[in-house]
Design a protein around this motif. Sequence first.
Motif, PDB file in Angstrom:
ATOM      1  N   ALA A   1       3.930  -4.422  -7.089  1.00 40.87           N
ATOM      2  CA  ALA A   1       5.401  -4.493  -7.021  1.00 40.87           C
ATOM      3  C   ALA A   1       6.065  -3.310  -6.306  1.00 40.87           C
ATOM      4  O   ALA A   1       6.893  -3.526  -5.405  1.00 40.87           O
TER       5      ALA A   1
ATOM      6  N   ARG B   1       7.454 -13.272  -2.201  1.00 43.32           N
ATOM      7  CA  ARG B   1       6.790 -13.292  -3.513  1.00 43.32           C
ATOM      8  C   ARG B   1       7.893 -13.156  -4.567  1.00 43.32           C
ATOM      9  O   ARG B   1       8.562 -12.135  -4.630  1.00 43.32           O
TER      10      ARG B   1
ATOM     11  N   GLN C   1      -8.215  -7.706  -8.113  1.00 54.43           N
ATOM     12  CA  GLN C   1      -7.629  -6.400  -7.762  1.00 54.43           C
ATOM     13  C   GLN C   1      -8.309  -5.263  -8.532  1.00 54.43           C
ATOM     14  O   GLN C   1      -8.398  -4.144  -8.024  1.00 54.43           O
TER      15      GLN C   1
ATOM     16  N   ASP D   1       5.631  -6.167 -12.871  1.00 56.95           N
ATOM     17  CA  ASP D   1       6.275  -6.729 -11.680  1.00 56.95           C
ATOM     18  C   ASP D   1       7.759  -6.931 -11.893  1.00 56.95           C
ATOM     19  O   ASP D   1       8.536  -6.964 -10.943  1.00 56.95           O
TER      20      ASP D   1
ATOM     21  N   LYS E   1       0.590  -8.942 -14.041  1.00 55.19           N
ATOM     22  CA  LYS E   1      -0.569  -9.730 -13.595  1.00 55.19           C
ATOM     23  C   LYS E   1      -1.092 -10.646 -14.703  1.00 55.19           C
ATOM     24  O   LYS E   1      -1.200 -10.221 -15.852  1.00 55.19           O
TER      25      LYS E   1
HETATM   26  O1  MRU Z   1      -0.382  -9.969  -7.379  1.00 59.79           O
HETATM   27  P1  MRU Z   1      -0.311  -8.478  -7.267  1.00 59.79           P
HETATM   28  O2  MRU Z   1      -1.606  -7.825  -6.924  1.00 59.79           O
HETATM   29  O3  MRU Z   1       0.820  -8.038  -6.367  1.00 59.79           O
HETATM   30  O4  MRU Z   1       0.068  -8.019  -8.742  1.00 59.79           O
HETATM   31  C1  MRU Z   1       0.172  -6.665  -9.028  1.00 59.79           C
HETATM   32  C2  MRU Z   1       0.442  -6.382 -10.455  1.00 59.79           C
HETATM   33  O5  MRU Z   1       0.551  -7.262 -11.267  1.00 59.79           O
HETATM   34  C3  MRU Z   1       0.665  -4.955 -10.823  1.00 59.79           C
HETATM   35  O6  MRU Z   1       0.271  -4.713 -12.129  1.00 59.79           O
HETATM   36  C4  MRU Z   1       2.156  -4.608 -10.686  1.00 59.79           C
HETATM   37  O7  MRU Z   1       2.677  -5.089  -9.490  1.00 59.79           O
HETATM   38  C5  MRU Z   1       2.397  -3.160 -10.785  1.00 59.79           C
HETATM   39  S1  MRU Z   1       1.698  -2.271  -9.438  1.00 59.79           S
HETATM   40  C6  MRU Z   1       2.097  -0.641  -9.664  1.00 59.79           C
END
Ligand code: MRU
Length: 355
Positions: free
Chosen positions: A55, A96, A201, A242, A253
């Motif tokens: 995010a 997104r 990830q 997010d 996530k």
């Molecule tokens: O789908 P993604 O990889 O963009 O999701 C990321 C996450 O869910 C992270 O935990 C969140 O964005 C925080 S990143 C500092």
Amino acid sequence: MKPIERIHNLKAIEWVNDRVRLIDQTKLPGELVYLELSDYRELVSAIKEMRIRGAPVLGVAAAYAVALGAKAIENGSREGLLMEMKKVYQTIVYARPTAVNIKWAVERMRKVVEDTKDVSKIRLALVAEAKKIEAEDEEANRSLARLGAQLVQDGGTVLTHCNTGALATAGYGTALGIVRAAWESGKKLKVFATETRPFLQGARLTAWELLKEGIPVTLITDSMAGHFLSRGCINCVIVGADRIAANGDVANKIGTYTLAVLARENRVPFYVAAPTSTIDLSIPSGEGIPIEERPPEEVTHIGRVLLAPEGVEVRNPAFDITPNKYVSAIVTEKGVIRAPLGKGLSKIFKEGKGG
Ligand code: MRU
């Protein structure tokens, strides 16, 4: 195994020579590949394809996308530019939908366009604002990481989910920033990283970042978390976000909610780390947060390898909502907020400080 080269000051995204340079995160950990993009539509595609993700860094990418979008508009009049920019904002915001940092950054950039009366100055003002958003994000991460490091026990084990490190932010990281700050302050700690199906990830990015830093990391599958929590192997869970609703419900996530419930069941503190740009007071509770559904191939395949029978029905929500009752504290750059989270969140926005 070949040791991973230590790279300091990893920049997930940067503005270089009127272009955006970013690390293609889909290529990690195999290769460190940089993409240089000069068209905002290419950057939007990179966001959709998760070449850049997380995010806070998506907020920075969105800001640079607005700057690129304005550069490409040839219309010389202020009215013409403002009109054409509407399409640019819309394309970026829908790239997104869950990560509110995208919307937040586009709104900040839109304000710059509206406040800059001299049309010849708008493009430069946008680049300057995007760079400011980038710098502020890194600063916010360093501040929240310092605050959060105090919650981490010396000698303890932190469980984290997804990737919240330097790759997911303008620099340093949120949940992983806390781990980093605790480690840099001399605390001995270990990290359990969930692999984070389906996009991996945790396995691909968090494991890579921590190995690179020399912080002890153990990779587990998502389904192993309950086992280790119930055996007393984990001292706290720290995740990113997010979008955080006004009452403290957290979108993060997919799999975060499961971890929060397991943490509560096993009396392990569950912390959420996020800059204030991730807090959305316009949404009263998690129910109102849009949840992005991603392509089925992310579930049926690993890389290019098909694992499931062709034609099987698939659901792929990229995020879930953790109700505020499971969150022990939210760590922001303005303070550590504990229950009642709603009250604490509105307080930091009103007074500019946390509880
Ligand atoms: O789908 P993604 O990889 O963009 O999701 C990321 C996450 O869910 C992270 O935990 C969140 O964005 C925080 S990143 C500092």
